[in-house]
Design a protein around this motif. Sequence first.
Motif, mmCIF file in Angstrom:
data_model
loop_
_atom_site.group_PDB
_atom_site.id
_atom_site.type_symbol
_atom_site.label_atom_id
_atom_site.label_comp_id
_atom_site.label_asym_id
_atom_site.label_seq_id
_atom_site.Cartn_x
_atom_site.Cartn_y
_atom_site.Cartn_z
ATOM 1 N N ARG A 450 0.829 -1.195 0.000
ATOM 2 C CA ARG A 450 0.000 0.000 0.000
ATOM 3 C C ARG A 450 0.874 1.260 0.000
ATOM 4 O O ARG A 450 0.577 2.228 -0.719
ATOM 5 C CB ARG A 450 -0.932 0.000 1.218
ATOM 6 C CG ARG A 450 -1.860 1.193 1.318
ATOM 7 C CD ARG A 450 -3.013 1.106 0.329
ATOM 8 N NE ARG A 450 -3.854 -0.036 0.593
ATOM 9 C CZ ARG A 450 -4.803 -0.076 1.537
ATOM 10 N NH1 ARG A 450 -5.035 1.001 2.273
ATOM 11 N NH2 ARG A 450 -5.522 -1.156 1.714
ATOM 12 N N ARG A 451 1.942 1.234 0.794
ATOM 13 C CA ARG A 451 2.846 2.388 0.834
ATOM 14 C C ARG A 451 3.513 2.605 -0.521
ATOM 15 O O ARG A 451 3.689 3.743 -0.977
ATOM 16 C CB ARG A 451 3.890 2.191 1.931
ATOM 17 C CG ARG A 451 3.396 2.530 3.330
ATOM 18 C CD ARG A 451 4.465 2.315 4.341
ATOM 19 N NE ARG A 451 4.140 2.911 5.625
ATOM 20 C CZ ARG A 451 4.849 2.730 6.739
ATOM 21 N NH1 ARG A 451 5.933 1.966 6.722
ATOM 22 N NH2 ARG A 451 4.473 3.312 7.871
ATOM 23 N N ALA A 452 3.925 1.481 -1.148
ATOM 24 C CA ALA A 452 4.589 1.601 -2.441
ATOM 25 C C ALA A 452 3.659 2.202 -3.478
ATOM 26 O O ALA A 452 4.069 3.044 -4.288
ATOM 27 C CB ALA A 452 5.088 0.231 -2.885
ATOM 28 N N ARG A 453 2.408 1.808 -3.447
ATOM 29 C CA ARG A 453 1.435 2.362 -4.387
ATOM 30 C C ARG A 453 1.194 3.837 -4.121
ATOM 31 O O ARG A 453 1.064 4.646 -5.052
ATOM 32 C CB ARG A 453 0.125 1.583 -4.285
ATOM 33 C CG ARG A 453 0.177 0.173 -4.858
ATOM 34 C CD ARG A 453 -1.120 -0.566 -4.609
ATOM 35 N NE ARG A 453 -1.091 -1.906 -5.204
ATOM 36 C CZ ARG A 453 -2.059 -2.800 -5.022
ATOM 37 N NH1 ARG A 453 -3.102 -2.510 -4.272
ATOM 38 N NH2 ARG A 453 -1.943 -3.981 -5.594
ATOM 39 N N LYS A 454 1.141 4.191 -2.833
ATOM 40 C CA LYS A 454 0.926 5.591 -2.466
ATOM 41 C C LYS A 454 2.087 6.452 -2.933
ATOM 42 O O LYS A 454 1.905 7.556 -3.454
ATOM 43 C CB LYS A 454 0.743 5.689 -0.960
ATOM 44 C CG LYS A 454 0.422 7.092 -0.468
ATOM 45 C CD LYS A 454 0.186 7.109 1.049
ATOM 46 C CE LYS A 454 -0.123 8.506 1.538
ATOM 47 N NZ LYS A 454 -0.334 8.519 3.013
ATOM 48 N N ASP A 455 3.319 5.930 -2.727
ATOM 49 C CA ASP A 455 4.511 6.675 -3.139
ATOM 50 C C ASP A 455 4.548 6.831 -4.667
ATOM 51 O O ASP A 455 4.965 7.876 -5.194
ATOM 52 C CB ASP A 455 5.769 5.965 -2.656
ATOM 53 C CG ASP A 455 5.927 5.999 -1.142
ATOM 54 O OD1 ASP A 455 5.239 6.839 -0.513
ATOM 55 O OD2 ASP A 455 6.696 5.191 -0.592
ATOM 56 N N ALA A 456 4.123 5.766 -5.367
ATOM 57 C CA ALA A 456 4.161 5.798 -6.825
ATOM 58 C C ALA A 456 3.161 6.795 -7.409
ATOM 59 O O ALA A 456 3.386 7.367 -8.475
ATOM 60 C CB ALA A 456 3.884 4.406 -7.393
ATOM 61 N N SER A 457 2.081 7.008 -6.672
ATOM 62 C CA SER A 457 1.051 7.944 -7.155
ATOM 63 C C SER A 457 1.387 9.383 -6.794
ATOM 64 O O SER A 457 0.775 10.307 -7.311
ATOM 65 C CB SER A 457 -0.315 7.567 -6.578
ATOM 66 O OG SER A 457 -0.309 7.665 -5.177
#
Length: 457
Positions: A450-457
């Motif tokens: 979830r953190r990785a997706r948030k950072d990517a967005s």
Amino acid sequence: MKDTASSLCSIVPAGRKFLGTDRRAPLRGGLQGCGEYGAGQTAGRFYPIACVALEVTQRCNLDCTLCYLSDRAEMTYDPPLSVLYARLATIRSHYGTGVSVQLTGGDPTLRKVEDIEALCREIRRLGMRSCLMTNGIRASRAFLTRLAAAGLDDVAFHVDMTQERKGFGNEAELNTVRRAYIRRARGLGLRILFNTTVFGGNFDELSALARFLRDCPEVAFVSFQMQADTGRGVLRERPDAITQDSVARAIEAGYGTPLHFGAAAVGHSKCNRYASVLTAGGRAVSLLSNRRLVYQVIAALEAVDDQKDAHIRIRAKVRRVILRYPLLALRVLGHLALSVARLGSGLLRGPMRRQAVFIHNFMAADALEEDRCASCVFMVATANGPLSMCAHNAQRDLHLATPDRIEGPSGPSWWNAAAPRLSATPDLPDLNDPAMAPLKHLKGKMRALRRARKDAS
């Protein structure tokens, strides 16, 4: 539905009682079926199970990089006391007196201390032993004092680098935490245990950690649990360098002596390795160095054991062995005297203590072996009765969602981890999808994703 301690005396399990006449027979049969019931085997011969985990919560105040809990753990509700009492009754039915019940989770200290006290009292009333399994963060001296007064027998502290405690960069620095926990439990009449997860990040420190634990006379039991690809943690496959043999060699290097892990068996050899040592003043000596003598003692204890369905009462049976086999008793006495003498100058530097050393080789969730599950000595209490710990860890969501039926004074009730309280009907909700949960309710690999997706967005 109301769920109070005063009504728990009438709570019974529903349809999960052991119906045989020999409680040791299932484990013994499982070990015989896979060729593990040799002369040194103690499981199924002297006890029907080594321990049973009673999970009192799925909540935890750490986010370990290796964790057997489910992705849904933080979204579940704690079992009501009545459910836990019914599961204790099931454990007692299956395994009799003497079994060790591990109060675990999650971390059980996140529940009210009154709940844990009530469980300790009930375990004691049923003639079983209780062990608090905790990371120690909330296990204060006052907390442990209350539990000791309520009948707690053991406290097992889990401390290692997978927990990523702030301010600690290696296992040697974590010894500060271990010493503090020992001070908290010292003098309370509790047997002190320490659990360590062995993984790539601390394998090189294993010998030094074993040496530290060897030199803690208050510690009666140390357990080294090898990394397994199961649960929600971000670390997955175990490094090739970490094997039962390599872990045993590292521990022996720390203890400074061979520990003879293969002499006495506790269950399947691919699952568990056991050693028993005497320690004093920075020295250690194995009590199992004479394999032939170990086998003779096991055979003699089996011959005088007239209670085949529960845990053997060692002290009473030792007295019988001495009377029936006096020459064997003399050989054992000589072996013990020689072992003490080998401690040498260590006897002048510190107290002599016996310490048990375990290596646990848990299975990956996608690589369960049927014979090992059938001969498991570490079980988990579930809605359907005791289940192998590795099998349970591989199917956690299934067991969290399974309705647990109990019989109470006003009739049957049901509960699963998706419900906050007992229900009068078995129509219970499904577990929530963790993909829909807020970040604060996620841990392990799903939190990282979830953190990785948030950072990517």
